[in-house]
Motif scaffolding. Structure first.
Motif, PDB file in Angstrom:
ATOM      1  N   GLY A  45       0.810  -1.204   0.000  1.00 13.94           N
ATOM      2  CA  GLY A  45       0.000   0.000   0.000  1.00 13.94           C
ATOM      3  C   GLY A  45       0.844   1.254   0.000  1.00 13.94           C
ATOM      4  N   LEU A  46       0.274   2.311  -0.547  1.00 12.21           N
ATOM      5  CA  LEU A  46       0.870   3.645  -0.529  1.00 12.21           C
ATOM      6  C   LEU A  46      -0.143   4.618   0.062  1.00 12.21           C
ATOM      7  CD1 LEU A  46       2.139   3.963  -4.223  1.00 12.21           C
ATOM      8  CD2 LEU A  46       3.473   3.214  -2.260  1.00 12.21           C
ATOM      9  N   GLY A  47       0.358   5.613   0.773  1.00 11.20           N
ATOM     10  CA  GLY A  47      -0.485   6.702   1.221  1.00 11.20           C
ATOM     11  C   GLY A  47       0.305   7.992   1.113  1.00 11.20           C
ATOM     12  N   TRP A  48      -0.332   9.065   0.629  1.00 14.84           N
ATOM     13  CA  TRP A  48       0.419  10.311   0.461  1.00 14.84           C
ATOM     14  C   TRP A  48      -0.508  11.515   0.625  1.00 14.84           C
ATOM     15  CZ3 TRP A  48      -1.132   7.172  -3.465  1.00 14.84           C
ATOM     16  CH2 TRP A  48      -1.834   7.741  -4.527  1.00 14.84           C
ATOM     17  N   PRO A  56      -5.658  12.172   3.084  1.00 12.94           N
ATOM     18  CA  PRO A  56      -4.598  11.572   2.271  1.00 12.94           C
ATOM     19  C   PRO A  56      -5.146  10.661   1.182  1.00 12.94           C
ATOM     20  CG  PRO A  56      -4.756  10.478   4.404  1.00 12.94           C
ATOM     21  CD  PRO A  56      -5.655  11.679   4.465  1.00 12.94           C
ATOM     22  N   TYR A  57      -4.382  10.569   0.112  1.00  9.03           N
ATOM     23  CA  TYR A  57      -4.680   9.621  -0.952  1.00  9.03           C
ATOM     24  C   TYR A  57      -4.085   8.258  -0.584  1.00  9.03           C
ATOM     25  CZ  TYR A  57      -5.723  13.792  -3.701  1.00  9.03           C
ATOM     26  OH  TYR A  57      -6.251  14.974  -4.157  1.00  9.03           O
ATOM     27  N   ARG A  58      -4.672   7.206  -1.175  1.00 13.16           N
ATOM     28  CA  ARG A  58      -4.208   5.869  -0.821  1.00 13.16           C
ATOM     29  C   ARG A  58      -4.398   4.926  -1.994  1.00 13.16           C
ATOM     30  NH1 ARG A  58      -7.013   2.532   4.064  1.00 13.16           N
ATOM     31  NH2 ARG A  58      -8.773   3.101   2.748  1.00 13.16           N
ATOM     32  N   TYR A  59      -3.455   4.010  -2.155  1.00 15.97           N
ATOM     33  CA  TYR A  59      -3.557   2.952  -3.151  1.00 15.97           C
ATOM     34  C   TYR A  59      -3.093   1.661  -2.501  1.00 15.97           C
ATOM     35  CZ  TYR A  59      -2.580   0.146  -7.353  1.00 15.97           C
ATOM     36  OH  TYR A  59      -2.544  -0.850  -8.292  1.00 15.97           O
ATOM     37  N   ARG A  60      -3.956   0.638  -2.514  1.00 13.13           N
ATOM     38  CA  ARG A  60      -3.612  -0.643  -1.903  1.00 13.13           C
ATOM     39  C   ARG A  60      -3.950  -1.772  -2.872  1.00 13.13           C
ATOM     40  NH1 ARG A  60      -6.466  -0.838   3.917  1.00 13.13           N
ATOM     41  NH2 ARG A  60      -8.310  -0.430   2.626  1.00 13.13           N
ATOM     42  N   ALA A  89       3.861  -8.950   4.796  1.00 12.15           N
ATOM     43  CA  ALA A  89       3.997 -10.393   4.974  1.00 12.15           C
ATOM     44  C   ALA A  89       2.967 -10.785   6.022  1.00 12.15           C
ATOM     45  CB  ALA A  89       5.403 -10.776   5.420  1.00 12.15           C
ATOM     46  N   ALA A  90       1.911 -11.465   5.620  1.00  7.34           N
ATOM     47  CA  ALA A  90       0.775 -11.727   6.494  1.00  7.34           C
ATOM     48  C   ALA A  90       1.148 -12.685   7.619  1.00  7.34           C
ATOM     49  CB  ALA A  90      -0.379 -12.304   5.686  1.00  7.34           C
ATOM     50  N   THR A  91       0.487 -12.506   8.768  1.00  6.13           N
ATOM     51  CA  THR A  91       0.683 -13.415   9.899  1.00  6.13           C
ATOM     52  C   THR A  91      -0.609 -14.178  10.165  1.00  6.13           C
ATOM     53  OG1 THR A  91       0.290 -11.508  11.363  1.00  6.13           O
ATOM     54  CG2 THR A  91       2.568 -12.165  10.987  1.00  6.13           C
ATOM     55  N   HIS A  92      -1.496 -13.612  10.993  1.00  3.47           N
ATOM     56  CA  HIS A  92      -2.694 -14.348  11.392  1.00  3.47           C
ATOM     57  C   HIS A  92      -3.852 -14.197  10.409  1.00  3.47           C
ATOM     58  CE1 HIS A  92      -0.697 -14.606  15.281  1.00  3.47           C
ATOM     59  NE2 HIS A  92      -0.690 -13.299  15.383  1.00  3.47           N
ATOM     60  N   THR A  93      -3.806 -13.243   9.506  1.00  3.03           N
ATOM     61  CA  THR A  93      -5.003 -12.829   8.778  1.00  3.03           C
ATOM     62  C   THR A  93      -4.827 -12.970   7.270  1.00  3.03           C
ATOM     63  OG1 THR A  93      -4.185 -10.552   8.982  1.00  3.03           O
ATOM     64  CG2 THR A  93      -5.832 -11.279  10.572  1.00  3.03           C
ATOM     65  N   PRO A  94      -5.941 -13.036   6.523  1.00  5.13           N
ATOM     66  CA  PRO A  94      -5.867 -13.337   5.095  1.00  5.13           C
ATOM     67  C   PRO A  94      -5.316 -12.191   4.261  1.00  5.13           C
ATOM     68  CG  PRO A  94      -8.136 -12.904   5.742  1.00  5.13           C
ATOM     69  CD  PRO A  94      -7.333 -12.961   7.005  1.00  5.13           C
ATOM     70  N   VAL A  95      -4.946 -12.551   3.040  1.00  7.58           N
ATOM     71  CA  VAL A  95      -4.479 -11.572   2.068  1.00  7.58           C
ATOM     72  C   VAL A  95      -5.701 -10.981   1.374  1.00  7.58           C
ATOM     73  CG1 VAL A  95      -3.083 -11.183   0.004  1.00  7.58           C
ATOM     74  CG2 VAL A  95      -2.315 -12.825   1.745  1.00  7.58           C
ATOM     75  N   GLN A  96      -6.035  -9.748   1.765  1.00  9.29           N
ATOM     76  CA  GLN A  96      -7.160  -9.037   1.167  1.00  9.29           C
ATOM     77  C   GLN A  96      -6.863  -7.549   1.256  1.00  9.29           C
ATOM     78  OE1 GLN A  96      -9.950 -10.771   3.976  1.00  9.29           O
ATOM     79  NE2 GLN A  96     -10.339  -8.759   4.900  1.00  9.29           N
ATOM     80  N   GLU A  97      -7.501  -6.781   0.377  1.00  9.69           N
ATOM     81  CA  GLU A  97      -7.154  -5.358   0.274  1.00  9.69           C
ATOM     82  C   GLU A  97      -7.364  -4.616   1.583  1.00  9.69           C
ATOM     83  OE1 GLU A  97      -8.845  -1.563  -2.143  1.00  9.69           O
ATOM     84  OE2 GLU A  97      -8.411  -3.355  -3.345  1.00  9.69           O
ATOM     85  N   THR A  98      -8.425  -4.943   2.312  1.00 12.51           N
ATOM     86  CA  THR A  98      -8.704  -4.228   3.551  1.00 12.51           C
ATOM     87  C   THR A  98      -7.691  -4.542   4.653  1.00 12.51           C
ATOM     88  OG1 THR A  98     -10.259  -5.985   4.168  1.00 12.51           O
ATOM     89  CG2 THR A  98     -11.176  -4.009   3.122  1.00 12.51           C
ATOM     90  N   ASN A  99      -6.853  -5.546   4.456  1.00 13.87           N
ATOM     91  CA  ASN A  99      -5.799  -5.854   5.423  1.00 13.87           C
ATOM     92  C   ASN A  99      -4.452  -5.253   5.025  1.00 13.87           C
ATOM     93  OD1 ASN A  99      -7.437  -7.243   7.152  1.00 13.87           O
ATOM     94  ND2 ASN A  99      -6.951  -9.268   6.339  1.00 13.87           N
ATOM     95  N   CYS A 100      -4.406  -4.555   3.899  1.00 11.11           N
ATOM     96  CA  CYS A 100      -3.163  -3.928   3.460  1.00 11.11           C
ATOM     97  C   CYS A 100      -3.015  -2.544   4.101  1.00 11.11           C
ATOM     98  CB  CYS A 100      -3.139  -3.798   1.935  1.00 11.11           C
ATOM     99  SG  CYS A 100      -3.070  -5.386   1.069  1.00 11.11           S
TER     100      CYS A 100
END
Length: 277
Positions: A45-48, A56-60, A89-100
């Motif tokens: 993700g990026l935020g600026w 701020p703007y954001r791209y994930r 690098a995920a630990t307990h949680t899934p790979v999804q945009e809201t987790n980025c």
């Protein structure tokens, strides 16, 4: 775990630090030298901020950072005076945009490297401590986002460092009740567009790596012909999980249990001491 960097200074192209540096964040997503994992490919993700008082703007994305062509185009196009970038690098949680990362609430952004130990065992108790007025803003399932909204609950928008100390203290006290030790490992970034607040802390005093740039004025004297240093200005400041270039005297490690507050040319270093509830 994860890798991140944050920048404040003259507006520069995001591409400068994300791609052009020898050990850029994109390189770290594949070849981390100091992280808990070598590969950080579970999204990015990026935020600026374009102006300090704007949202701020954001791209994930859930794509690996090294394999997203849109990221390269975006990084080349955007010039900003303050930004954060994160590879996950995920630990307990899934790979999804809201987790980025970064996470965002109004003007504030937050990014994290590390973990809450045994987070699933404490998740319900930690989430119930979040201010009800902010609870519905939660989008994902990570310990990092829970940390952000706990910090918001404890006053991040008013006095950031004490709020982060209360957040860390609450997590440690909750972990103690559950018999979990150590509780917390974190390097965190938070910003409202006017300041950067960063912390390096862990319950076992063995935190994830974090470095800050030394004086860019001094670096311009040492390397007068380096266009990368000339572009950022004398008051520029970088926080990085790993140094992105191998210039002698360019980086210093952030000490254990330290908070940093950056407001333009003013940089304050504080001891970070969690406060139990």
């Amino acid at each position: 775990m994860c890798r991140w960097l944050a920048y404040t200074g003259n507006p520069i192209s995001l591409e400068t630090v994300l791609f052009r540096a020898r050990h850029s964040l994109i390189d770290q997503s594949l070849h981390s030298k100091l992280g808990a994992t070598t590969t950080n490919g579970d999204g990015f993700g990026l935020g600026w901020y374009q102006h300090p008082h704007d949202i701020p703007y954001r791209y994930r994305s859930v794509h690996p950072a090294w394999n997203d062509r849109n990221l390269r185009e975006l990084a080349r196009a955007v010039h900003a005076p303050l930004f954060v970038a994160h590879v996950r690098a995920a630990t307990h949680t899934p790979v999804q945009e809201t987790n980025c990362h970064p996470f965002r609430h109004r003007r504030w952004m937050f990014a994290h490297n590390g973990l809450i130990q045994s987070f699933p065992l404490m998740r319900r108790e930690l989430l119930l401590a979040i201010d009800p007025g902010r609870f519905n803003a939660l989008e994902g399932s990570t310990d990092s986002e829970a940390m952000f909204y706990l910090a918001m609950t404890f006053g991040l928008e008013v006095d950031p460092v004490p709020a982060l100390e209360r957040m860390a203290g609450f997590i440690e006290a909750t972990a103690q009740r559950h018999g979990i030790e150590p509780a917390l490992n974190m390097t965190v970034f938070a910003s409202d567009g006017e300041q950067i607040v960063a912390v390096r802390y862990s319950s076992e005093h063995n935190s994830r790596s974090l470095f800050h740039s030394t004086s860019f004025k001094h670096l311009r004297e040492l390397y007068p012909d380096d266009p990368r240093i000339a572009a950022v200005g004398e008051d520029a400041y970088l926080l990085v999980s790993e140094p992105i270039v191998d210039l002698p005297e360019a980086w210093a490690e952030v000490p254990e249990s330290t908070a940093i507050v950056v407001r333009g040319p003013q940089i304050e270093y504080r001891d970070f001491k969690p406060v139990a509830p």
